[in-house]
Motif scaffolding. Sequence first.
Motif, mmCIF file in Angstrom:
data_model
loop_
_atom_site.group_PDB
_atom_site.id
_atom_site.type_symbol
_atom_site.label_atom_id
_atom_site.label_comp_id
_atom_site.label_asym_id
_atom_site.label_seq_id
_atom_site.Cartn_x
_atom_site.Cartn_y
_atom_site.Cartn_z
ATOM 1 N N HIS A 1 0.873 -1.176 0.000
ATOM 2 C CA HIS A 1 0.000 0.000 0.000
ATOM 3 C C HIS A 1 0.907 1.223 0.000
ATOM 4 N N PRO A 2 0.708 2.149 -0.936
ATOM 5 C CA PRO A 2 1.636 3.285 -1.050
ATOM 6 C C PRO A 2 1.742 4.138 0.212
ATOM 7 N N LEU A 3 0.638 4.333 0.911
ATOM 8 C CA LEU A 3 0.690 5.148 2.122
ATOM 9 C C LEU A 3 1.533 4.452 3.196
ATOM 10 N N ARG A 4 1.374 3.148 3.322
ATOM 11 C CA ARG A 4 2.156 2.416 4.325
ATOM 12 C C ARG A 4 3.640 2.442 3.987
ATOM 13 N N GLN A 5 3.961 2.415 2.713
ATOM 14 C CA GLN A 5 5.368 2.519 2.327
ATOM 15 C C GLN A 5 5.935 3.876 2.724
ATOM 16 N N GLU B 1 3.504 -2.139 -7.991
ATOM 17 C CA GLU B 1 2.543 -1.083 -8.320
ATOM 18 C C GLU B 1 2.352 -0.103 -7.165
ATOM 19 N N SER B 2 2.278 -0.607 -5.942
ATOM 20 C CA SER B 2 2.100 0.298 -4.807
ATOM 21 C C SER B 2 3.365 1.113 -4.559
ATOM 22 N N THR B 3 4.521 0.535 -4.841
ATOM 23 C CA THR B 3 5.775 1.282 -4.711
ATOM 24 C C THR B 3 5.825 2.410 -5.727
ATOM 25 N N LEU B 4 5.409 2.148 -6.944
ATOM 26 C CA LEU B 4 5.374 3.205 -7.966
ATOM 27 C C LEU B 4 4.389 4.309 -7.579
ATOM 28 N N GLU B 5 3.271 3.943 -6.984
ATOM 29 C CA GLU B 5 2.304 4.942 -6.528
ATOM 30 C C GLU B 5 2.887 5.763 -5.377
ATOM 31 N N ALA B 6 3.609 5.107 -4.462
ATOM 32 C CA ALA B 6 4.262 5.838 -3.363
ATOM 33 C C ALA B 6 5.300 6.805 -3.923
ATOM 34 N N LEU B 7 6.027 6.385 -4.926
ATOM 35 C CA LEU B 7 7.003 7.254 -5.583
ATOM 36 C C LEU B 7 6.305 8.465 -6.205
ATOM 37 N N ARG B 8 5.199 8.225 -6.889
ATOM 38 C CA ARG B 8 4.445 9.319 -7.508
ATOM 39 C C ARG B 8 3.981 10.318 -6.453
ATOM 40 N N GLN B 9 3.447 9.825 -5.352
ATOM 41 C CA GLN B 9 2.968 10.702 -4.286
ATOM 42 C C GLN B 9 4.114 11.488 -3.652
ATOM 43 N N GLU B 10 5.254 10.843 -3.454
ATOM 44 C CA GLU B 10 6.412 11.529 -2.871
ATOM 45 C C GLU B 10 6.914 12.620 -3.817
ATOM 46 N N ARG C 1 4.543 15.567 -3.630
ATOM 47 C CA ARG C 1 4.770 16.278 -2.365
ATOM 48 C C ARG C 1 6.032 17.141 -2.435
ATOM 49 N N ALA C 2 7.106 16.606 -2.998
ATOM 50 C CA ALA C 2 8.353 17.368 -3.136
ATOM 51 C C ALA C 2 8.163 18.538 -4.096
ATOM 52 N N SER C 3 7.439 18.330 -5.192
ATOM 53 C CA SER C 3 7.176 19.417 -6.151
ATOM 54 C C SER C 3 6.404 20.551 -5.498
ATOM 55 N N ALA C 4 5.415 20.206 -4.696
ATOM 56 C CA ALA C 4 4.629 21.228 -4.006
ATOM 57 C C ALA C 4 5.498 21.980 -2.996
ATOM 58 N N TYR C 5 6.383 21.269 -2.335
ATOM 59 C CA TYR C 5 7.245 21.893 -1.343
ATOM 60 C C TYR C 5 8.194 22.909 -1.995
ATOM 61 N N PHE C 6 8.850 22.502 -3.089
ATOM 62 C CA PHE C 6 9.831 23.386 -3.731
ATOM 63 C C PHE C 6 9.181 24.427 -4.635
ATOM 64 N N GLN C 7 7.934 24.196 -5.061
ATOM 65 C CA GLN C 7 7.177 25.108 -5.919
ATOM 66 C C GLN C 7 7.939 25.508 -7.177
ATOM 67 N N GLU C 8 8.748 24.650 -7.659
ATOM 68 C CA GLU C 8 9.531 24.837 -8.889
ATOM 69 C C GLU C 8 10.124 23.472 -9.214
ATOM 70 N N PRO C 9 10.886 23.372 -10.275
ATOM 71 C CA PRO C 9 11.532 22.070 -10.497
ATOM 72 C C PRO C 9 12.365 21.675 -9.270
ATOM 73 N N ILE C 10 12.254 20.437 -8.891
ATOM 74 C CA ILE C 10 12.952 19.958 -7.696
ATOM 75 C C ILE C 10 14.457 20.009 -7.948
ATOM 76 N N PRO C 11 15.209 20.687 -7.086
ATOM 77 C CA PRO C 11 16.659 20.810 -7.288
ATOM 78 C C PRO C 11 17.344 19.440 -7.341
ATOM 79 N N GLY C 12 18.254 19.295 -8.295
ATOM 80 C CA GLY C 12 19.071 18.095 -8.394
ATOM 81 C C GLY C 12 18.379 16.872 -8.941
ATOM 82 N N THR C 13 17.170 17.030 -9.478
ATOM 83 C CA THR C 13 16.440 15.868 -9.993
ATOM 84 C C THR C 13 17.119 15.319 -11.246
ATOM 85 N N LYS C 14 17.304 14.033 -11.265
ATOM 86 C CA LYS C 14 17.813 13.309 -12.438
ATOM 87 C C LYS C 14 16.748 12.301 -12.812
#
Length: 189
Positions: A18-22, A102-111, A114-127
């Motif tokens: 479950h993505p939330l539990r991850q 599938e739940s891991t990929l959903e957890a990744l998407r949610q994370e 969340r990071a995009s909303a926090y930085f409000q711009e492209p996330i620094p250092g994203t590869k």
Amino acid sequence: MRDVLVLETPEQIRALAHPLRQRVLGLLTNAPYTNKQLAEMLQISPPRMHFHVRELQSAGMIEIVSQKPKGGVIEKYYRAVARVVRLAPETKETARDQELVESTLEALRQEYIRASAYFQEPIPGTKFTHELVRLSEDRLARIQELLDAVGREIYQALEDPERDTYEQFVAVSYLLHRVPETHREHDVP
């Protein structure tokens, strides 16, 4: 806290699928939190969080590390029982494996959201890259070796006793998989 917890039972795999539990387990690997603190961090209701925390605790993935009285209630602080969670080799081929991926990929998407909303711009250092590519067996083997080396580096970082003092807190995700034959003729150059 142990270094590694090997998931062997269907109940453990179901609890982690479950993505939330991850996400909760990831947070509790780094520090102890109460149900209320987790609910606030992940922006969900405390009763919903309580359900997921209880599932992780029942599966033996988290434990209560301290209890403190606060305003007539006892706050329970939870912590992951291990720094790294892995599937036992005999469980990797189960039907739950697909659900866990599938739940891991959903957890990744949610994370990432969340990071995009926090930085409000492209996330620094994203590869990031996603390519459908044809590879020779030799090149595929080299890529797999590189990913194995990345995995070893990550697990060493998780086991580093100084890890809590480092200022860089990042998410590392990678997925290498074969493409179905039906995609090869149409999607891959």
